[in-house]
Design an enzyme around this catalytic site. Structure first.
Site, PDB file in Angstrom:
ATOM      1  N   TYR A 171      16.380 -31.645 -13.816  1.00 28.77           N
ATOM      2  CA  TYR A 171      14.978 -31.757 -13.976  1.00 28.77           C
ATOM      3  C   TYR A 171      14.127 -31.905 -12.633  1.00 28.77           C
ATOM      4  O   TYR A 171      14.842 -32.286 -11.414  1.00 28.77           O
ATOM      5  CB  TYR A 171      14.449 -33.091 -15.017  1.00 28.77           C
ATOM      6  CG  TYR A 171      14.790 -34.181 -14.425  1.00 28.77           C
ATOM      7  CD1 TYR A 171      13.848 -34.840 -13.554  1.00 28.77           C
ATOM      8  CD2 TYR A 171      15.974 -34.990 -14.693  1.00 28.77           C
ATOM      9  CE1 TYR A 171      14.054 -36.109 -12.880  1.00 28.77           C
ATOM     10  CE2 TYR A 171      16.467 -36.265 -13.918  1.00 28.77           C
ATOM     11  CZ  TYR A 171      15.434 -36.738 -13.309  1.00 28.77           C
ATOM     12  OH  TYR A 171      15.634 -38.188 -12.647  1.00 28.77           O
ATOM     13  N   LYS A 203       0.981  -1.099   0.110  1.00 30.75           N
ATOM     14  CA  LYS A 203       0.172   0.274   0.048  1.00 30.75           C
ATOM     15  C   LYS A 203       0.975   1.051  -0.029  1.00 30.75           C
ATOM     16  O   LYS A 203       0.549   2.316  -0.999  1.00 30.75           O
ATOM     17  CB  LYS A 203      -0.889   0.096   1.176  1.00 30.75           C
ATOM     18  CG  LYS A 203      -2.082   0.978   1.257  1.00 30.75           C
ATOM     19  CD  LYS A 203      -2.808   1.130   2.603  1.00 30.75           C
ATOM     20  CE  LYS A 203      -3.555   0.043   2.580  1.00 30.75           C
ATOM     21  NZ  LYS A 203      -4.695  -0.340   1.765  1.00 30.75           N
ATOM     22  N   CYS A 236      12.448 -36.477  -7.457  1.00 29.12           N
ATOM     23  CA  CYS A 236      11.144 -37.016  -7.634  1.00 29.12           C
ATOM     24  C   CYS A 236      10.192 -37.022  -6.546  1.00 29.12           C
ATOM     25  O   CYS A 236       8.989 -37.574  -6.335  1.00 29.12           O
ATOM     26  CB  CYS A 236      11.262 -38.642  -8.255  1.00 29.12           C
ATOM     27  SG  CYS A 236      12.380 -39.564  -7.313  1.00 29.12           S
ATOM     28  N   ARG A 244      -2.813  -1.541  -6.218  1.00 29.08           N
ATOM     29  CA  ARG A 244      -1.729  -2.849  -6.296  1.00 29.08           C
ATOM     30  C   ARG A 244      -2.199  -3.878  -7.127  1.00 29.08           C
ATOM     31  O   ARG A 244      -3.261  -3.608  -7.869  1.00 29.08           O
ATOM     32  CB  ARG A 244      -1.916  -3.285  -4.907  1.00 29.08           C
ATOM     33  CG  ARG A 244      -3.393  -3.860  -4.377  1.00 29.08           C
ATOM     34  CD  ARG A 244      -3.411  -4.273  -3.141  1.00 29.08           C
ATOM     35  NE  ARG A 244      -4.785  -4.625  -2.623  1.00 29.08           N
ATOM     36  CZ  ARG A 244      -5.282  -4.640  -1.550  1.00 29.08           C
ATOM     37  NH1 ARG A 244      -4.485  -4.643  -0.468  1.00 29.08           N
ATOM     38  NH2 ARG A 244      -6.848  -5.310  -1.498  1.00 29.08           N
ATOM     39  N   MET A 259      -5.625  -7.446   8.432  1.00 30.10           N
ATOM     40  CA  MET A 259      -5.217  -6.747   9.546  1.00 30.10           C
ATOM     41  C   MET A 259      -5.951  -5.472   9.512  1.00 30.10           C
ATOM     42  O   MET A 259      -7.094  -5.465   9.001  1.00 30.10           O
ATOM     43  CB  MET A 259      -3.781  -6.442   9.124  1.00 30.10           C
ATOM     44  CG  MET A 259      -2.614  -7.506   9.208  1.00 30.10           C
ATOM     45  SD  MET A 259      -1.100  -6.901   9.054  1.00 30.10           S
ATOM     46  CE  MET A 259      -0.932  -6.684   7.278  1.00 30.10           C
ATOM     47  N   GLY A 272      -8.257  -7.675   4.247  1.00 29.27           N
ATOM     48  CA  GLY A 272      -8.882  -8.109   5.438  1.00 29.27           C
ATOM     49  C   GLY A 272      -8.289  -8.445   6.797  1.00 29.27           C
ATOM     50  O   GLY A 272      -8.978  -8.682   8.024  1.00 29.27           O
ATOM     51  N   SER A 276      18.428 -39.120  -8.470  1.00 27.75           N
ATOM     52  CA  SER A 276      17.179 -38.698  -8.146  1.00 27.75           C
ATOM     53  C   SER A 276      16.815 -38.595  -6.791  1.00 27.75           C
ATOM     54  O   SER A 276      16.911 -39.446  -5.891  1.00 27.75           O
ATOM     55  CB  SER A 276      16.046 -39.535  -8.856  1.00 27.75           C
ATOM     56  OG  SER A 276      14.971 -38.822  -8.756  1.00 27.75           O
ATOM     57  N   ARG A 287      -3.634   2.823   8.399  1.00 27.58           N
ATOM     58  CA  ARG A 287      -3.719   1.493   7.901  1.00 27.58           C
ATOM     59  C   ARG A 287      -2.649   0.558   7.919  1.00 27.58           C
ATOM     60  O   ARG A 287      -1.477   1.177   7.816  1.00 27.58           O
ATOM     61  CB  ARG A 287      -4.306   1.668   6.233  1.00 27.58           C
ATOM     62  CG  ARG A 287      -5.924   2.256   6.197  1.00 27.58           C
ATOM     63  CD  ARG A 287      -6.040   2.793   4.804  1.00 27.58           C
ATOM     64  NE  ARG A 287      -7.123   3.554   4.463  1.00 27.58           N
ATOM     65  CZ  ARG A 287      -8.278   3.079   3.900  1.00 27.58           C
ATOM     66  NH1 ARG A 287      -8.184   1.667   3.908  1.00 27.58           N
ATOM     67  NH2 ARG A 287      -9.435   3.722   3.844  1.00 27.58           N
ATOM     68  N   HIS A 297     -15.476  -8.954   0.963  1.00 30.37           N
ATOM     69  CA  HIS A 297     -14.364 -10.084   1.347  1.00 30.37           C
ATOM     70  C   HIS A 297     -14.757 -11.237   0.904  1.00 30.37           C
ATOM     71  O   HIS A 297     -13.679 -11.754   0.315  1.00 30.37           O
ATOM     72  CB  HIS A 297     -14.425  -9.932   3.117  1.00 30.37           C
ATOM     73  CG  HIS A 297     -13.571 -11.009   3.714  1.00 30.37           C
ATOM     74  ND1 HIS A 297     -13.903 -12.390   4.016  1.00 30.37           N
ATOM     75  CD2 HIS A 297     -12.269 -10.679   3.993  1.00 30.37           C
ATOM     76  CE1 HIS A 297     -12.675 -12.866   4.685  1.00 30.37           C
ATOM     77  NE2 HIS A 297     -11.759 -11.907   4.388  1.00 30.37           N
TER      78      HIS A 297
END
Length: 922
Positions: A896, A46, A876, A360, A127, A125, A809, A116, A478
């Protein structure tokens, strides 16, 4: 309220001790700000947005941001702020007063501010916020005189007392609501806007009485005291229960803290020429390129998202305030082009003058994320690389969720409609509280959370629900915002629902629905039906399963386009964990190029195979065991052939048998009951003898800790004939495919190796049997022999093991289990407590523990490649489908990752983001 334990108090901060002049408070106003959009870590989302808009010359009310570092100091200093920082805040208050042309606490021209929260990551919502701070018994009359609007002045004061009383003094909202409703009833007012100044003065008087009774003190009248108390309350809200739960769900670290934004109030509640609203530059539910949002006339910002009054669609603003609407459209279009992303914005119109209060990146559904990213590229606003970075990998899972079967859906009458806030099909049993949702979901029941309107404290129930249905609220309430973020189907503002939460039921069109009854709704159309409705595969899956022509699916085209871009940028390969041909085919269709884990023991659970496996286990001699293995061989060979064929020549890693043998046998307790029953019935025949023999063998195989027992490589060493059979089945299947002209690269993986001699023993068997089989088949097949690194000793001696292994792996499921000493089957009994107490930030079985397990992986990679530079290395475990873990695996240089078929799209996108060095969530 949950608080972090106070640390030892110190009198000076680190910066003060070092003599450095450090800045903790950042001003914005009059077209210039101390910060900018790059300072989210320090100013929060914010604060950085306010600074950026101010620097861009947009109409932003002046204010200042107290940085996230002060939040950390607040907790470190035992819930206090050092004097030097307080002086810096005082200086910024004076600067704000000058910019605003008003004074905090003035009885003639009072400055009112909002206080805020604003963390780096958006937490809608979770905080706390306080509006209209600076009002007191004298200032409210000054505000009335200055504005000539007594109703507005006392409406603002009653809001301030309620918010301050709830957030700062921790008085339940209901205590204030009870008094407010009493005044409305006495005045015969339907809405709060129907109350006049006299009625609102009565509300203020009642509220102050509530404060005296509940807080044991009068409502504070000194504005500087109000500001200090409000600031500290916002810092405290960082550690409230709902914020902690939200961070747990979304893997947001606790240590980053929240900033506090103090900003001059502008008022949407001065009358019919004022309004407040929230919106998005595109539809966050569907991704459609349309101006989207809501507003309320004569209201303050919290009214829109609270769901108490049903707001108007933002397009209506063009009719009632055309000048402000035109300016809003111009500004928000600029913001989207500036940030190159969909913007979620807040605004207030005071007497037809527009002010921007927030911008935002907007929360969106997975469906919308893919549509928006691909559209922005088509519009030449962003590049494909930027599009890849714009989509949360986890959100792709939403596109694979099932929808309603259209034939079944049409058969059932629609009982009511609400606003379609978040697309998807939800069907489940009605519950009326978040706690009940959690309890029922833990029992395996599908639940739909039904509320008049959700509140931030419902976060845990929303997380486990199939969907969310509310009677009030709009598309930016909300329930709608959080539902979209979670990918939960949501229908809001279904006004026909008469909900009685205390009685655990609701009525609609003369029908009563009780807790436990089934309800279904479509989050794309808003239709609600009182029945359990069958589902159908998602559009993406229909294309993948070839039941829908891909040319008829715009969503699949976009999905494929985004993942195609991802493949251009990722470094790591993506494989799949698949045990059967149909799983391999699905994984290939999702983009997996290879199998990283084929669990051979899972093939034994096929139809008619368990009795043969049991024969093998119960065999008293090697000869009998080989007879059973000879029966299993053609079954495994056919399975391997199917998997090879489904991979179209890509590498397939097949793990030799791993789990303890007793898992294939009946449970010991069940056999004991069977024996006792047969003996009691006097049946002494062959059935009883067979049960006794089976029980004896189960007793013989019984292990106190089977996960650390006779499994994996240990089985192959004890019973080499098992390794022989599986090798023969693999190579014969490969030879068959090769004879048909197909290509295949089998990788035979020996699991649970901790000693190089274990691998050497098994590799010798594999090489011998492979040679014999290829000779008999007359075909030469290239194959690899490697190991699964899941025993810590294996990683620590990886240089020795790499002398025998052609690939590694990492099996991070067992590696995590053995590193922590946690049983992965039992950890659920205490893991939540560990997370609540911050002993563990996250579940290490879901996201890799970088400090411990990750360090072992890194060591294994370094040692393995030192001994064999061309060593192929992958992973894996379940972590192969976790975006945060994938980022780590890219850093350590894995070749991978392998994930379950449905996680392959997530892994492809996450691997691209990792290669681009953007951590998920940043």
């Amino acid at each position: 309220m949950s608080k972090r334990p106070a640390g030892k108090k110190t009198t000076r901060t680190r910066a003060a001790r070092s003599g450095a002049r450090k800045k903790y408070v950042y001003f914005f106003g009059n077209g210039k700000a101390d910060g900018n959009r790059t300072m989210k870590d320090l100013l929060g989302g914010k604060g950085s947005g306010l600074a950026e808009m101010t620097n861009a010359g947009l109409p932003v009310p002046p204010g200042f941001t107290i940085s996230t570092e002060v939040c950390s100091i607040y907790y470190r200093e035992g819930a206090s702020i050092p004097a030097a920082i307080n002086r810096e805040i005082d200086d910024q208050v004076k600067k704000l007063e000058k910019a605003a042309g008003a004074t905090l606490g003035s009885t003639e021209n009072p400055l009112l501010v909002s206080v805020r929260s604003g963390a780096k990551f958006s937490m809608p919502g979770m905080m706390d916020t306080i509006l209209n701070l600076g009002l007191n018994d004298a200032a409210v009359d000054g505000l009335k005189r200055r504005t000539s609007n007594g109703r507005f002045a006392f409406d603002s004061y009653r809001r301030f007392i309620q918010m301050f009383g709830n957030v700062v003094l921790e008085i339940p909202k209901d205590a204030f609501e009870h008094e407010f409703e009493a005044v409305k009833k006495s005045a015969r007012a339907r809405l709060d806007t129907d109350l006049d100044e006299t009625a609102l003065r009565d509300v203020v008087s009642r509220y102050k009485t509530v404060v005296r009774k509940r807080a044991g003190r009068s409502f504070p009248q000194e504005p500087r005291e109000q500001l200090t108390m409000a600031r500290d309350a916002v810092f405290r809200s960082w550690m409230n229960a709902r914020a902690i739960e939200y961070r747990r769900i979304y893997d947001i670290p606790d240590h980053i803290g929240t900033a506090v934004n103090v900003q001059m109030m502008v008022f949407g509640n001065t009358g019919e020429r004022s309004a407040t609203g929230v919106g998005f530059t595109r539809n966050p539910a569907t991704g459609a390129h349309e101006f989207y949002g809501e507003f309320l006339i004569n209201a303050q910002g919290e009214d829109v998202v609270a769901g108490i009054r049903t707001p108007q669609p933002i397009r209506e603003l063009e009719r009632v305030m055309p000048k402000a609407y035109k300016q809003l459209r111009e500004i928000t279009t600029r913001l989207e082009r500036h940030y190159k992303d969909v913007q979620d914005f807040e605004f207030t119109i005071q007497d037809e003058r527009l002010f921007m209060l927030q911008t935002r990146s907007g929360k969106r559904t997975g469906f919308a994320a893919v549509v928006i990213a691909t559209d922005l590229v088509s519009e030449k606003l962003i590049s494909p690389k930027e599009a890849v970075l714009l989509v949360d990998p986890e959100s792709l899972s939403q596109l694979l969720a099932p929808g309603f079967d259209p034939v079944e859906w049409k058969k059932i009458p629609t009982v009511t409609r609400g606003l379609p806030a978040s697309p998807g099909a939800a069907s489940g049993q009605v519950v009326f509280s978040a706690d009940h949702a959690v309890e029922w979901a833990a029992q395996g029941k599908p639940v739909v959370l039904v509320r008049r309107e959700t509140v931030p404290d419902d976060i845990h129930g929303m997380f486990v629900a199939q969907g969310i249905l509310t009677a009030t609220g709009g598309m930016t309430s909300h329930a709608a915002v959080v539902g979209r973020q979670m990918g939960k189907p949501s229908v809001v503002g279904a006004g026909d629902l008469e909900i009685n939460e205390s009685a655990r039921q609701f009525r609609v069109k003369g029908q009563t629905v009780k807790e436990g009854d089934f309800v279904s709704f479509d989050g794309l159309t808003g239709e609600v039906k009182l029945a359990r409705v069958a589902s159908k595969p998602s559009e993406i899956l229909q294309v993948v399963n070839k039941t829908l022509d891909p040319k008829k699916s715009d969503l699949y085209r976009r999905f494929n386009q985004l993942l195609g871009w991802s493949d251009q940028f990722r470094r790591m390969g993506i494989r799949a964990n698949a045990d059967l041909p149909d799983q391999a085919e699905l994984a290939y269709a999702f983009g997996a190029r290879g199998i990283g884990l084929c669990r051979t023991e899972h093939m034994f659970f096929g139809e008619g195979r368990i009795p043969i496996v049991q024969k093998m286990i119960l065999a008293e001699t090697e000869a009998d065991r080989r007879k059973a293995l000879d029966q299993l061989l053609p079954m495994q060979r056919d399975d391997f052939y199917g998997v090879f064929k489904a991979m179209h020549g890509e590498a397939v890693t097949i793990r030799t048998i791993d789990p303890p043998l007793h898992e294939f046998l009946p449970k010991r307790e069940d056999l004991m009951v069977d024996v006792a029953r047969l003996e009691a019935a006097g049946r002494n025949g062959a059935e009883l003898e067979e049960k006794k023999r089976l029980l004896a063998r189960v007793e013989q195989l019984h292990e106190f800790n089977p996960m650390l027992g006779h499994r994996g490589v240990r089985l192959g060493i004890t019973y080499p004939e098992i390794t022989e059979m599986q090798t023969r089945a693999i190579i014969e299947a490969a030879c068959r495919l090769a004879k048909e002209g197909g290509k295949v690269v089998p990788e035979i993986m020996i699991p649970l190796v901790g000693l190089v001699k274990e691998l050497r023993d098994q590799k010798a068997i594999v090489d011998r049997v492979a040679s014999e089989t290829m000779k008999a088949q007359g075909v030469k097949i290239k194959y690899l022999v490697g190991t699964m690194i899941e025993v810590p000793r294996g990683a620590m001696t990886a240089d020795q093991i790499a002398a025998e292994a052609q690939f590694f792996s990492f099996g991070t499921n067992d590696l995590t289990q053995l590193t922590f000493g946690f049983s992965r089957d039992d950890v659920g009994k205490f893991l939540r407590v560990y997370q609540e107490k911050k002993i563990l930030e996250r579940d290490p079985f879901a996201s890799i523990d970088i400090e411990g397990v990750g360090a072992i992986v890194r060591t294994g990679v370094q040692l393995g490649r030192r001994a064999r530079p061309d060593l192929k290395i992958g992973i894996c475990g379940e972590h192969g489908g976790d975006p945060s873990s994938i980022h780590f695996f890219d850093q350590v240089g894995l070749d991978y990752v392998s994930a379950s078929p449905y996680r392959v799209p997530v892994a492809r996108l996450a691997a691209a983001q990792a290669a681009l060095s953007v951590k998920v969530g940043d």
